[in-house]
Design a protein around this motif. Sequence first.
Motif, short mmCIF file in Angstrom:
data_model
loop_
_atom_site.label_atom_id
_atom_site.label_comp_id
_atom_site.label_asym_id
_atom_site.label_seq_id
_atom_site.Cartn_x
_atom_site.Cartn_y
_atom_site.Cartn_z
N VAL A 68 0.86 -1.18 0.00
CA VAL A 68 0.00 0.00 0.00
C VAL A 68 0.90 1.23 0.00
CG1 VAL A 68 -1.81 1.23 1.26
CG2 VAL A 68 -1.75 -1.25 1.31
N ALA A 69 0.49 2.25 -0.72
CA ALA A 69 1.27 3.49 -0.77
C ALA A 69 1.27 4.14 0.61
CB ALA A 69 0.69 4.44 -1.79
N LYS A 70 2.44 4.53 1.07
CA LYS A 70 2.58 5.20 2.36
C LYS A 70 2.04 6.62 2.24
CE LYS A 70 6.00 5.78 5.99
NZ LYS A 70 7.41 5.58 6.34
N LYS A 71 1.29 7.07 3.24
CA LYS A 71 0.68 8.41 3.18
C LYS A 71 1.11 9.24 4.37
CE LYS A 71 -3.20 6.94 0.43
NZ LYS A 71 -4.64 6.90 0.25
N ASP A 72 1.17 10.57 4.16
CA ASP A 72 1.52 11.47 5.25
C ASP A 72 0.28 11.87 6.03
OD1 ASP A 72 0.26 13.19 3.54
OD2 ASP A 72 1.98 14.49 3.16
N GLU A 73 0.42 12.82 6.96
CA GLU A 73 -0.71 13.21 7.82
C GLU A 73 -1.84 13.89 7.05
OE1 GLU A 73 2.43 16.31 7.69
OE2 GLU A 73 2.49 14.28 8.45
N ASN A 74 -1.56 14.43 5.85
CA ASN A 74 -2.60 15.07 5.03
C ASN A 74 -3.30 14.09 4.10
OD1 ASN A 74 -1.97 17.55 6.16
ND2 ASN A 74 -0.42 17.99 4.61
N GLY A 75 -2.83 12.84 4.10
CA GLY A 75 -3.45 11.83 3.24
C GLY A 75 -2.84 11.76 1.85
N LYS A 76 -1.73 12.46 1.65
CA LYS A 76 -1.07 12.42 0.33
C LYS A 76 0.05 11.39 0.35
CE LYS A 76 -2.16 17.09 -1.04
NZ LYS A 76 -1.68 18.29 -1.69
N ARG A 77 0.34 10.85 -0.81
CA ARG A 77 1.38 9.83 -0.92
C ARG A 77 2.76 10.42 -0.66
NH1 ARG A 77 -0.23 6.08 -6.11
NH2 ARG A 77 -2.22 5.40 -5.27
N PHE A 86 6.20 2.50 -0.77
CA PHE A 86 5.18 1.51 -0.43
C PHE A 86 5.53 0.82 0.87
CE2 PHE A 86 4.72 1.92 -5.02
CZ PHE A 86 3.35 1.97 -5.16
N GLU A 87 4.49 0.39 1.60
CA GLU A 87 4.68 -0.39 2.81
C GLU A 87 3.81 -1.64 2.73
OE1 GLU A 87 3.67 2.24 6.00
OE2 GLU A 87 1.57 2.36 5.44
N THR A 88 4.26 -2.71 3.38
CA THR A 88 3.54 -3.97 3.35
C THR A 88 2.57 -4.04 4.52
OG1 THR A 88 5.48 -5.00 2.38
CG2 THR A 88 3.81 -6.46 3.27
N VAL A 89 1.31 -4.39 4.23
CA VAL A 89 0.25 -4.46 5.22
C VAL A 89 -0.44 -5.81 5.12
CG1 VAL A 89 -1.90 -3.38 5.99
CG2 VAL A 89 -0.13 -1.98 4.97
N GLU A 90 -0.82 -6.38 6.26
CA GLU A 90 -1.57 -7.64 6.25
C GLU A 90 -3.07 -7.32 6.28
OE1 GLU A 90 -0.56 -10.54 9.11
OE2 GLU A 90 1.44 -10.87 8.30
N LYS A 91 -3.80 -7.98 5.40
CA LYS A 91 -5.25 -7.80 5.33
C LYS A 91 -5.93 -9.15 5.40
CE LYS A 91 -5.38 -3.66 2.43
NZ LYS A 91 -5.89 -3.10 1.19
#
Length: 174
Positions: A68-77, A86-91
């Motif tokens: 998943v694309a990593k996002k900052d506090e404003n919600g932007k990539r 990108f960061e790896t996330v478990e779903k």
Amino acid sequence: MAGYRKLGRTSSQRKALLRNQVTDLLYHGKIRTTEAKAKEIRKIAEGLIALGVKEKDNYEEVTVQAKVAKKDENGKRVKENGKTVFETVEKTIKKDKPSRLHARKQIYKVVYPRKEVPVAGKQRKANTKQIDFADKLFNEYGNKYANRNGGYTRIVKIGQRPGDAAMEVLIELV
């Protein structure tokens, strides 16, 4: 004698009419139509709901890893050197078993895709969302009618239509 009503239309027109009315019935919960059309709609709708009840719990939950694309506090990539980070996330996802997948495809053969448009607010087109009728049949109607052995619709006679004196009815989900 035919196994269905022809409704004074060609086969393609009749199929489109019935698909449209079944879609409206599943979306709104009730529609107003003539008695002959309602009896044909009932056959199709009850078959779809029975399919939803049968396959409602036929899935397995699987844990997968997704980038998943990593996002900052404003919600932007976040970008480094012009490239997105990108960061790896478990779903945990629901994976359909083969019979449920087949049921889902059978539902999509009959029901038209529909978009839900919000009533209020600006940019109405931007906030539309696609309704997944297969999930609605499996989750909502499957749980609602789990203990019921058929008879998911009800036809209530309203009276004759003023223009051509055709019997009008209200077909609704019980």
